[in-house]
Each structure stands twice: as C-alpha cells, then as structure tokens.
Design a protein around this motif. Sequence first.
Motif, mmCIF file in Angstrom:
data_model
loop_
_atom_site.group_PDB
_atom_site.id
_atom_site.type_symbol
_atom_site.label_atom_id
_atom_site.label_comp_id
_atom_site.label_asym_id
_atom_site.label_seq_id
_atom_site.Cartn_x
_atom_site.Cartn_y
_atom_site.Cartn_z
ATOM 1 N N CYS A 73 -52.636 31.944 68.878
ATOM 2 C CA CYS A 73 -52.813 31.130 67.670
ATOM 3 C C CYS A 73 -54.248 31.203 67.165
ATOM 4 O O CYS A 73 -54.518 30.860 66.012
ATOM 5 C CB CYS A 73 -52.483 29.678 67.975
ATOM 6 S SG CYS A 73 -53.630 28.933 69.150
ATOM 7 N N SER A 74 -55.167 31.626 68.031
ATOM 8 C CA SER A 74 -56.569 31.628 67.610
ATOM 9 C C SER A 74 -56.802 32.607 66.457
ATOM 10 O O SER A 74 -57.816 32.509 65.776
ATOM 11 C CB SER A 74 -57.479 31.970 68.789
ATOM 12 O OG SER A 74 -57.172 33.258 69.263
ATOM 13 N N TYR A 96 -62.735 36.874 70.953
ATOM 14 C CA TYR A 96 -61.416 36.836 71.597
ATOM 15 C C TYR A 96 -60.307 36.904 70.551
ATOM 16 O O TYR A 96 -59.382 37.727 70.643
ATOM 17 C CB TYR A 96 -61.281 35.546 72.431
ATOM 18 C CG TYR A 96 -59.840 35.232 72.774
ATOM 19 C CD1 TYR A 96 -59.118 36.041 73.645
ATOM 20 C CD2 TYR A 96 -59.193 34.135 72.200
ATOM 21 C CE1 TYR A 96 -57.790 35.762 73.932
ATOM 22 C CE2 TYR A 96 -57.877 33.849 72.488
ATOM 23 C CZ TYR A 96 -57.175 34.672 73.350
ATOM 24 O OH TYR A 96 -55.855 34.397 73.623
ATOM 25 N N TYR A 124 -49.187 32.537 71.196
ATOM 26 C CA TYR A 124 -49.211 31.300 71.999
ATOM 27 C C TYR A 124 -50.161 30.316 71.352
ATOM 28 O O TYR A 124 -51.263 30.697 70.960
ATOM 29 C CB TYR A 124 -49.789 31.513 73.397
ATOM 30 C CG TYR A 124 -49.195 32.583 74.266
ATOM 31 C CD1 TYR A 124 -48.028 33.251 73.962
ATOM 32 C CD2 TYR A 124 -49.851 32.914 75.450
ATOM 33 C CE1 TYR A 124 -47.529 34.221 74.806
ATOM 34 C CE2 TYR A 124 -49.357 33.881 76.300
ATOM 35 C CZ TYR A 124 -48.197 34.540 75.964
ATOM 36 O OH TYR A 124 -47.722 35.508 76.813
ATOM 37 N N PRO A 127 -51.237 27.108 76.137
ATOM 38 C CA PRO A 127 -50.411 26.911 77.331
ATOM 39 C C PRO A 127 -51.160 26.094 78.388
ATOM 40 O O PRO A 127 -52.307 26.394 78.716
ATOM 41 C CB PRO A 127 -50.172 28.332 77.844
ATOM 42 C CG PRO A 127 -50.537 29.236 76.721
ATOM 43 C CD PRO A 127 -51.594 28.514 75.953
ATOM 44 N N ASP A 242 -65.309 27.555 68.410
ATOM 45 C CA ASP A 242 -64.184 26.608 68.349
ATOM 46 C C ASP A 242 -63.842 26.230 66.910
ATOM 47 O O ASP A 242 -64.703 26.224 66.036
ATOM 48 C CB ASP A 242 -64.533 25.320 69.112
ATOM 49 C CG ASP A 242 -64.091 25.374 70.563
ATOM 50 O OD1 ASP A 242 -63.348 26.305 70.929
ATOM 51 O OD2 ASP A 242 -64.491 24.476 71.330
#
Length: 290
Positions: A73-74, A96, A124, A127, A242
């Motif tokens: 999802c990033s 990343y 994802y 998780p 972030d």
Amino acid sequence: MKRQADLRDRAALDAVFAAHEIDSVIHFAAKKAVGESTRIPLEYYDINVTGTVNLLLAMTRHGARRVVFSSSCSIYGETPKVPLDEDDPAAPANPYARTKYLCEQLLADACARYPELSVIALRYFNPIGAHPSGEIGEDPTGVPNNVLPYMAQVAVGRLTELPVFGDDYPTPDGTGVRDYIHVSDVADGHRVALDHLDDEQGLRVFNLGTGTGASVLELLAEFTKAVGTPIPYRIQARRAGDVPTLIADPGRVERAWGWRTTRDLTAMCADAWRFQRLHPNGYSSGPPTV
Ligand code: UFG
C-alpha cells in the motif's frame, strides 16, 4: 538439494527452476522497512528490484508462468484520499515504496512481452498479528522497524518504551493511521489468489486490507488490553518517509473473488501477544517446527 538461495544469485535461481517443475511462485522475498530504506536505498533496489528481475528471467527461461507478488500500500504515498482503490495514482514517498512500484511496472512490462504470464500483485496494507497457536510469529533481527513488533518487545521488557513517530499528523489524534490486517488474512488472501491465477493472463493488482484504519495510539490501546499492563511510550519526531494515513478500499478483491478479511484488531493484538509471550526472545532456540 539446497533449499535456500539469494534472488540476486542468478545461477542458483536457474538451478532451482531446472531441478523442479515449478507451477506457481509466491514472491515474498524483499526488504520492507520504510525508515531503513531511506538509509540504505541502493540495497533496497538491489534486493527488491534486481531480485524480481532475476526471478522473472528464471521463470521465463524455464516456462514457469504464474506468480503472486507481495506489493505494498505504500506505493499510494501521501494522498488525502480515504479509502484507496487500486486505480488511485501511485505516489511512492520513500525508496521502499518506489521499489515496490517499480516491481509492479516491471511485472506489467514482462506480461506485455510474455502474454502467457499470469501475475497477481497483492498490495498489502499493514500485516500484523501471528498464528493463533502462538507458534508462528514475527521475530525481527535487531531493533524492530515496524510498530507492532516494537510494542511487543516493550511489553516483554526487551525494549524500554515505544517511540511514537509524530503526533502532529492531520489525523484524529495526530499519530499515523494505518489499515492493519491479520497475517492469517494475508495468508488466506494468497491461497485465494493462487486459485484465481488462471482466471486471466497478464498483471492484476488487488488491495489486501480491511477498510478500517487505526492510529498508533489506538493500536497501542488495543495491544495494551491484550497484554493487561501499561506499555510505556514517548512521542518523538516524525520518521522520514512516513505518510499520515493509508486505508484500503477492499472492494475489488471482494467483487472479483467473493473474499474479504475476517479478523479484527482485537484478534491481531491478542495473537501477536500470545506469540511474544510464549517466545519472549523470538526463535532464539531455532525456527518454528509447525
Ligand atoms: N511507528 C511508530 N513507532 C515505531 C514504528 C512505527 O510510531 O516504532 C508508526 C509509523 O510512524 C506509522 C505506523 O506506526 O505511522 C506504522 O508503521 P510501520 O513501520 O509498522 O509500518 P509502515 O506503515 O511504515 O508500513 C510499512 C510498509 C508496508 C508494510 C508494513 C509492514 O509501508 O507496506 O511496513 O511491513 F506492510
């Protein structure tokens, strides 16, 4: 027969594909920490991107044509949109995330060249959790990069307090909001994806999330309930790379496969704590046997 190889080792990969009739591949192998990726970006590109190129080269050379890929999802990055669907634009905000976005693009290019490929990229969300038995869980090397394993190590006394990275985000309590998904739901999602690889050729992309967000402080409150004693924390500066909020629209996977996640934040925290309580020092006595 060697059961472990580095994806950057093309000869070793070729040997694996030559020795086995490989029907489908689930490609998890990658580095995955946002903060670390800003410190060692080239290693991230080498492992995540070169590793994926090498895997596809080996697969196409040996006639393997089905792959489920761990995306993230990033890749949506800093976006005000909530929730996020798969057609929303990518705006990866750190190395990343860019490696995962590049991998999706190279998978698309590979599918265009090799139309026999069937590829599902699962984006994802976050998780967390562990197998409900308490026997399979997360045991990061060194100081954990991700929030839940960090919290869990504070709870067992291996670390002193949880750093909360920023309380001035545009979120209800100022801390980062994420769509946490139970690892068992992630595992189920892969099983269902494997069943659907042959539905279509080419690249398909699906979110793997619950559609519900929790802030760092909300997650901490839920985990504290599981542990039963307070967990010290301290507000710190924001972490590089972030973003404030990432929440999935899980609709596409539900419409396509009739599948959705079933475990909530309470189960994620209870299961993560069971693993950490039973294995306070992780797998120091060796890997899991189940
Ligand atoms: N956070 C803290 N303290 C910590 C660690 C994290 O406050 O010690 C905060 C972060 O600032 C963020 C939230 O907790 O707001 C979640 O951070 P994580 O590091 O746990 O996870 P990320 O959102 O950075 O997500 C990354 C990738 C995902 C991947 C996930 C788990 O972007 O693709 O890690 O591996 F799924």
